[in-house]
Design a protein around this motif. Sequence first.
Motif, PDB file in Angstrom:
ATOM      1  N   ILE A 216     -75.764 -24.244  42.999  1.00 12.83           N
ATOM      2  CA  ILE A 216     -74.764 -24.873  43.862  1.00 12.83           C
ATOM      3  C   ILE A 216     -75.064 -26.357  44.058  1.00 12.83           C
ATOM      4  O   ILE A 216     -74.163 -27.201  44.016  1.00 12.83           O
ATOM      5  N   SER A 217     -76.326 -26.684  44.240  1.00 14.93           N
ATOM      6  CA  SER A 217     -76.683 -28.066  44.558  1.00 14.93           C
ATOM      7  C   SER A 217     -76.447 -29.027  43.401  1.00 14.93           C
ATOM      8  O   SER A 217     -76.088 -30.189  43.615  1.00 14.93           O
ATOM      9  N   LEU A 218     -76.611 -28.564  42.167  1.00 17.25           N
ATOM     10  CA  LEU A 218     -76.500 -29.457  41.010  1.00 17.25           C
ATOM     11  C   LEU A 218     -75.224 -29.233  40.203  1.00 17.25           C
ATOM     12  O   LEU A 218     -74.482 -30.177  39.910  1.00 17.25           O
ATOM     13  N   ASP A 219     -74.956 -27.986  39.850  1.00 22.49           N
ATOM     14  CA  ASP A 219     -73.850 -27.711  38.931  1.00 22.49           C
ATOM     15  C   ASP A 219     -72.473 -27.808  39.582  1.00 22.49           C
ATOM     16  O   ASP A 219     -71.513 -28.229  38.925  1.00 22.49           O
ATOM     17  N   VAL A 220     -72.373 -27.416  40.828  1.00 25.04           N
ATOM     18  CA  VAL A 220     -71.058 -27.452  41.478  1.00 25.04           C
ATOM     19  C   VAL A 220     -70.492 -28.871  41.553  1.00 25.04           C
ATOM     20  O   VAL A 220     -69.323 -29.098  41.197  1.00 25.04           O
ATOM     21  N   PRO A 221     -71.264 -29.878  41.985  1.00 25.22           N
ATOM     22  CA  PRO A 221     -70.710 -31.249  41.981  1.00 25.22           C
ATOM     23  C   PRO A 221     -70.346 -31.740  40.580  1.00 25.22           C
ATOM     24  O   PRO A 221     -69.302 -32.383  40.396  1.00 25.22           O
TER      25      PRO A 221
ATOM     26  N   VAL B  75     -66.492 -32.698  39.085  1.00 27.62           N
ATOM     27  CA  VAL B  75     -66.083 -33.949  38.438  1.00 27.62           C
ATOM     28  C   VAL B  75     -65.364 -33.652  37.125  1.00 27.62           C
ATOM     29  O   VAL B  75     -64.289 -34.204  36.842  1.00 27.62           O
ATOM     30  N   PHE B  76     -65.951 -32.772  36.320  1.00 29.39           N
ATOM     31  CA  PHE B  76     -65.310 -32.418  35.050  1.00 29.39           C
ATOM     32  C   PHE B  76     -63.982 -31.702  35.289  1.00 29.39           C
ATOM     33  O   PHE B  76     -63.035 -31.852  34.506  1.00 29.39           O
ATOM     34  N   LEU B  77     -63.911 -30.950  36.363  1.00 32.56           N
ATOM     35  CA  LEU B  77     -62.664 -30.268  36.710  1.00 32.56           C
ATOM     36  C   LEU B  77     -61.550 -31.287  36.929  1.00 32.56           C
ATOM     37  O   LEU B  77     -60.436 -31.142  36.400  1.00 32.56           O
ATOM     38  N   ALA B  78     -61.860 -32.334  37.669  1.00 30.96           N
ATOM     39  CA  ALA B  78     -60.870 -33.388  37.918  1.00 30.96           C
ATOM     40  C   ALA B  78     -60.497 -34.110  36.625  1.00 30.96           C
ATOM     41  O   ALA B  78     -59.318 -34.432  36.396  1.00 30.96           O
ATOM     42  N   LEU B  79     -61.481 -34.355  35.776  1.00 31.67           N
ATOM     43  CA  LEU B  79     -61.220 -35.057  34.516  1.00 31.67           C
ATOM     44  C   LEU B  79     -60.324 -34.237  33.591  1.00 31.67           C
ATOM     45  O   LEU B  79     -59.379 -34.767  32.983  1.00 31.67           O
ATOM     46  N   PHE B  80     -60.597 -32.953  33.492  1.00 34.35           N
ATOM     47  CA  PHE B  80     -59.788 -32.115  32.602  1.00 34.35           C
ATOM     48  C   PHE B  80     -58.392 -31.864  33.176  1.00 34.35           C
ATOM     49  O   PHE B  80     -57.432 -31.693  32.411  1.00 34.35           O
ATOM     50  N   ILE B  81     -58.269 -31.842  34.488  1.00 40.43           N
ATOM     51  CA  ILE B  81     -56.932 -31.750  35.092  1.00 40.43           C
ATOM     52  C   ILE B  81     -56.123 -32.991  34.731  1.00 40.43           C
ATOM     53  O   ILE B  81     -54.939 -32.907  34.377  1.00 40.43           O
ATOM     54  N   THR B  82     -56.768 -34.144  34.796  1.00 38.59           N
ATOM     55  CA  THR B  82     -56.104 -35.392  34.410  1.00 38.59           C
ATOM     56  C   THR B  82     -55.714 -35.361  32.934  1.00 38.59           C
ATOM     57  O   THR B  82     -54.602 -35.753  32.560  1.00 38.59           O
ATOM     58  N   GLY B  83     -56.637 -34.900  32.092  1.00 39.68           N
ATOM     59  CA  GLY B  83     -56.345 -34.807  30.662  1.00 39.68           C
ATOM     60  C   GLY B  83     -55.191 -33.864  30.378  1.00 39.68           C
ATOM     61  O   GLY B  83     -54.324 -34.156  29.540  1.00 39.68           O
ATOM     62  N   ALA B  84     -55.165 -32.733  31.060  1.00 42.91           N
ATOM     63  CA  ALA B  84     -54.078 -31.772  30.872  1.00 42.91           C
ATOM     64  C   ALA B  84     -52.741 -32.383  31.277  1.00 42.91           C
ATOM     65  O   ALA B  84     -51.730 -32.233  30.568  1.00 42.91           O
TER      66      ALA B  84
ATOM     67  N   ALA C 231     -68.043 -20.583  40.162  1.00 42.53           N
ATOM     68  CA  ALA C 231     -68.128 -19.237  40.742  1.00 42.53           C
ATOM     69  C   ALA C 231     -69.462 -18.586  40.408  1.00 42.53           C
ATOM     70  O   ALA C 231     -70.059 -17.893  41.252  1.00 42.53           O
ATOM     71  N   TRP C 232     -69.946 -18.812  39.185  1.00 36.58           N
ATOM     72  CA  TRP C 232     -71.243 -18.257  38.785  1.00 36.58           C
ATOM     73  C   TRP C 232     -72.364 -18.847  39.638  1.00 36.58           C
ATOM     74  O   TRP C 232     -73.317 -18.147  40.005  1.00 36.58           O
ATOM     75  N   ALA C 233     -72.254 -20.131  39.953  1.00 34.89           N
ATOM     76  CA  ALA C 233     -73.269 -20.760  40.806  1.00 34.89           C
ATOM     77  C   ALA C 233     -73.269 -20.132  42.201  1.00 34.89           C
ATOM     78  O   ALA C 233     -74.329 -19.988  42.827  1.00 34.89           O
ATOM     79  N   CYS C 234     -72.090 -19.754  42.667  1.00 36.38           N
ATOM     80  CA  CYS C 234     -71.982 -19.148  43.999  1.00 36.38           C
ATOM     81  C   CYS C 234     -72.392 -17.678  43.998  1.00 36.38           C
ATOM     82  O   CYS C 234     -72.861 -17.164  45.023  1.00 36.38           O
ATOM     83  N   TYR C 235     -72.202 -17.020  42.852  1.00 36.93           N
ATOM     84  CA  TYR C 235     -72.567 -15.602  42.732  1.00 36.93           C
ATOM     85  C   TYR C 235     -73.462 -15.428  41.499  1.00 36.93           C
ATOM     86  O   TYR C 235     -73.030 -14.899  40.467  1.00 36.93           O
ATOM     87  N   PRO C 236     -74.707 -15.872  41.577  1.00 36.44           N
ATOM     88  CA  PRO C 236     -75.590 -15.922  40.402  1.00 36.44           C
ATOM     89  C   PRO C 236     -75.956 -14.562  39.812  1.00 36.44           C
ATOM     90  O   PRO C 236     -76.394 -14.496  38.661  1.00 36.44           O
ATOM     91  N   THR C 237     -75.783 -13.491  40.558  1.00 34.56           N
ATOM     92  CA  THR C 237     -76.162 -12.169  40.048  1.00 34.56           C
ATOM     93  C   THR C 237     -74.974 -11.384  39.503  1.00 34.56           C
ATOM     94  O   THR C 237     -75.137 -10.242  39.070  1.00 34.56           O
ATOM     95  N   ASN C 238     -73.803 -11.984  39.511  1.00 32.23           N
ATOM     96  CA  ASN C 238     -72.609 -11.295  39.024  1.00 32.23           C
ATOM     97  C   ASN C 238     -72.556 -11.389  37.495  1.00 32.23           C
ATOM     98  O   ASN C 238     -72.354 -12.464  36.932  1.00 32.23           O
ATOM     99  N   VAL C 239     -72.737 -10.262  36.835  1.00 23.19           N
ATOM    100  CA  VAL C 239     -72.814 -10.239  35.373  1.00 23.19           C
ATOM    101  C   VAL C 239     -71.481 -10.618  34.736  1.00 23.19           C
ATOM    102  O   VAL C 239     -71.435 -11.363  33.753  1.00 23.19           O
ATOM    103  N   ARG C 240     -70.393 -10.132  35.282  1.00 20.11           N
ATOM    104  CA  ARG C 240     -69.079 -10.391  34.685  1.00 20.11           C
ATOM    105  C   ARG C 240     -68.726 -11.874  34.735  1.00 20.11           C
ATOM    106  O   ARG C 240     -68.164 -12.421  33.777  1.00 20.11           O
ATOM    107  N   ILE C 241     -69.046 -12.515  35.840  1.00 20.97           N
ATOM    108  CA  ILE C 241     -68.774 -13.950  35.942  1.00 20.97           C
ATOM    109  C   ILE C 241     -69.636 -14.723  34.950  1.00 20.97           C
ATOM    110  O   ILE C 241     -69.171 -15.668  34.303  1.00 20.97           O
ATOM    111  N   ALA C 242     -70.887 -14.311  34.804  1.00 19.13           N
ATOM    112  CA  ALA C 242     -71.791 -14.978  33.866  1.00 19.13           C
ATOM    113  C   ALA C 242     -71.280 -14.859  32.432  1.00 19.13           C
ATOM    114  O   ALA C 242     -71.298 -15.832  31.664  1.00 19.13           O
ATOM    115  N   ILE C 243     -70.805 -13.677  32.075  1.00 21.53           N
ATOM    116  CA  ILE C 243     -70.275 -13.463  30.723  1.00 21.53           C
ATOM    117  C   ILE C 243     -69.021 -14.305  30.504  1.00 21.53           C
ATOM    118  O   ILE C 243     -68.866 -14.965  29.465  1.00 21.53           O
TER     119      ILE C 243
END
Length: 309
Positions: free
Chosen positions: A13-18, A22-31, A70-82
């Motif tokens: 959460i501390s590193l990957d979410v921020p 940022v990439f989320l905003a960039l790809f929304i702009t690209g789309a 979502a994976w960062a928020c739920y690190p033990t969820n196998v389906r999200i990881a896959i």
Amino acid sequence: MPRTASLGGRPTISLDVPICSVFLALFITGAACHMTLFRRNLARGHKFVPSAATFGFCMSRIIANIIRIAWACYPTNVRIAIAAQIFVAAGVLVLFILNLLYAQRMVRVVYPVLGWSRPVSWAFKVLYALVVVTIIMVITCVIQTSYTLNSNTLRIDRDIMIYGQTYFSIVSFIPLPLVFFVLLSPNRKQIEQVGSGSWVVKIFLVGLVSALLCLGASFRAATSWMPPRPITNPAWYHSKACFYIFNFTIDIVVVAIFFVGRVDQRFWIPNGSSKVRHYRRDESSEKNVQATQDLESISVSEDMTEETK
């Protein structure tokens, strides 16, 4: 859950979410940019499907970043990881195919006999088909690896994933020799028959994008060839910096190059070109398109005049 170290590791959460935000905003702009181009061109009778495909790629990257958060928020969820691993691996193939398509169009103009020949046309179709088949195999292995403990099955899955990453790196590299092949031709200026703009810029765009995509694909392939390491002892190439640089950073740069470089103008071809086996434009249809654009501009001018009054 993965039992060996992988590129990027498990998100936090501390590193990957921020970073993903940022990439989320960039790809929304690209789309938004590429869909705007597609709709405007379509309204003018200038259909350019690759713009819609680039929009689709941006959407897949948006989903990939959302799932990684979502994976960062739920690190033990196998389906999200896959799901996170699948979307990261699958999306970039759209860019591979688009860049290869642009290179193919240049080859067909400079070497029409060779480029339009059935063996070469079928060779490209086989390449595209293998991309689809390979990504299905890779996705299957990603899912199976997360649920099995059988050592032989894990070995087979790893071999298939190594093949997949290697094949994708080869596909990303193919436009480079094609560009060089085009440059060797004394008829290279005929590239200007495809779309509009300088042939030099077209070659530069395809070459630059191919180099970037090949860099990312080759890095991923190289890491897959390395001996597996425990998840508690990853190598330097498993770092998050490498993950984001060789995946999302290269992706968004290519999306920006396609937009700023206006590939929708430079690599546009008339509808039905494959049937007539040439990219020469129908002058009558061009006149109709131009007349439509003139009428639109006149209508806009009249509306502005009325508003002023």
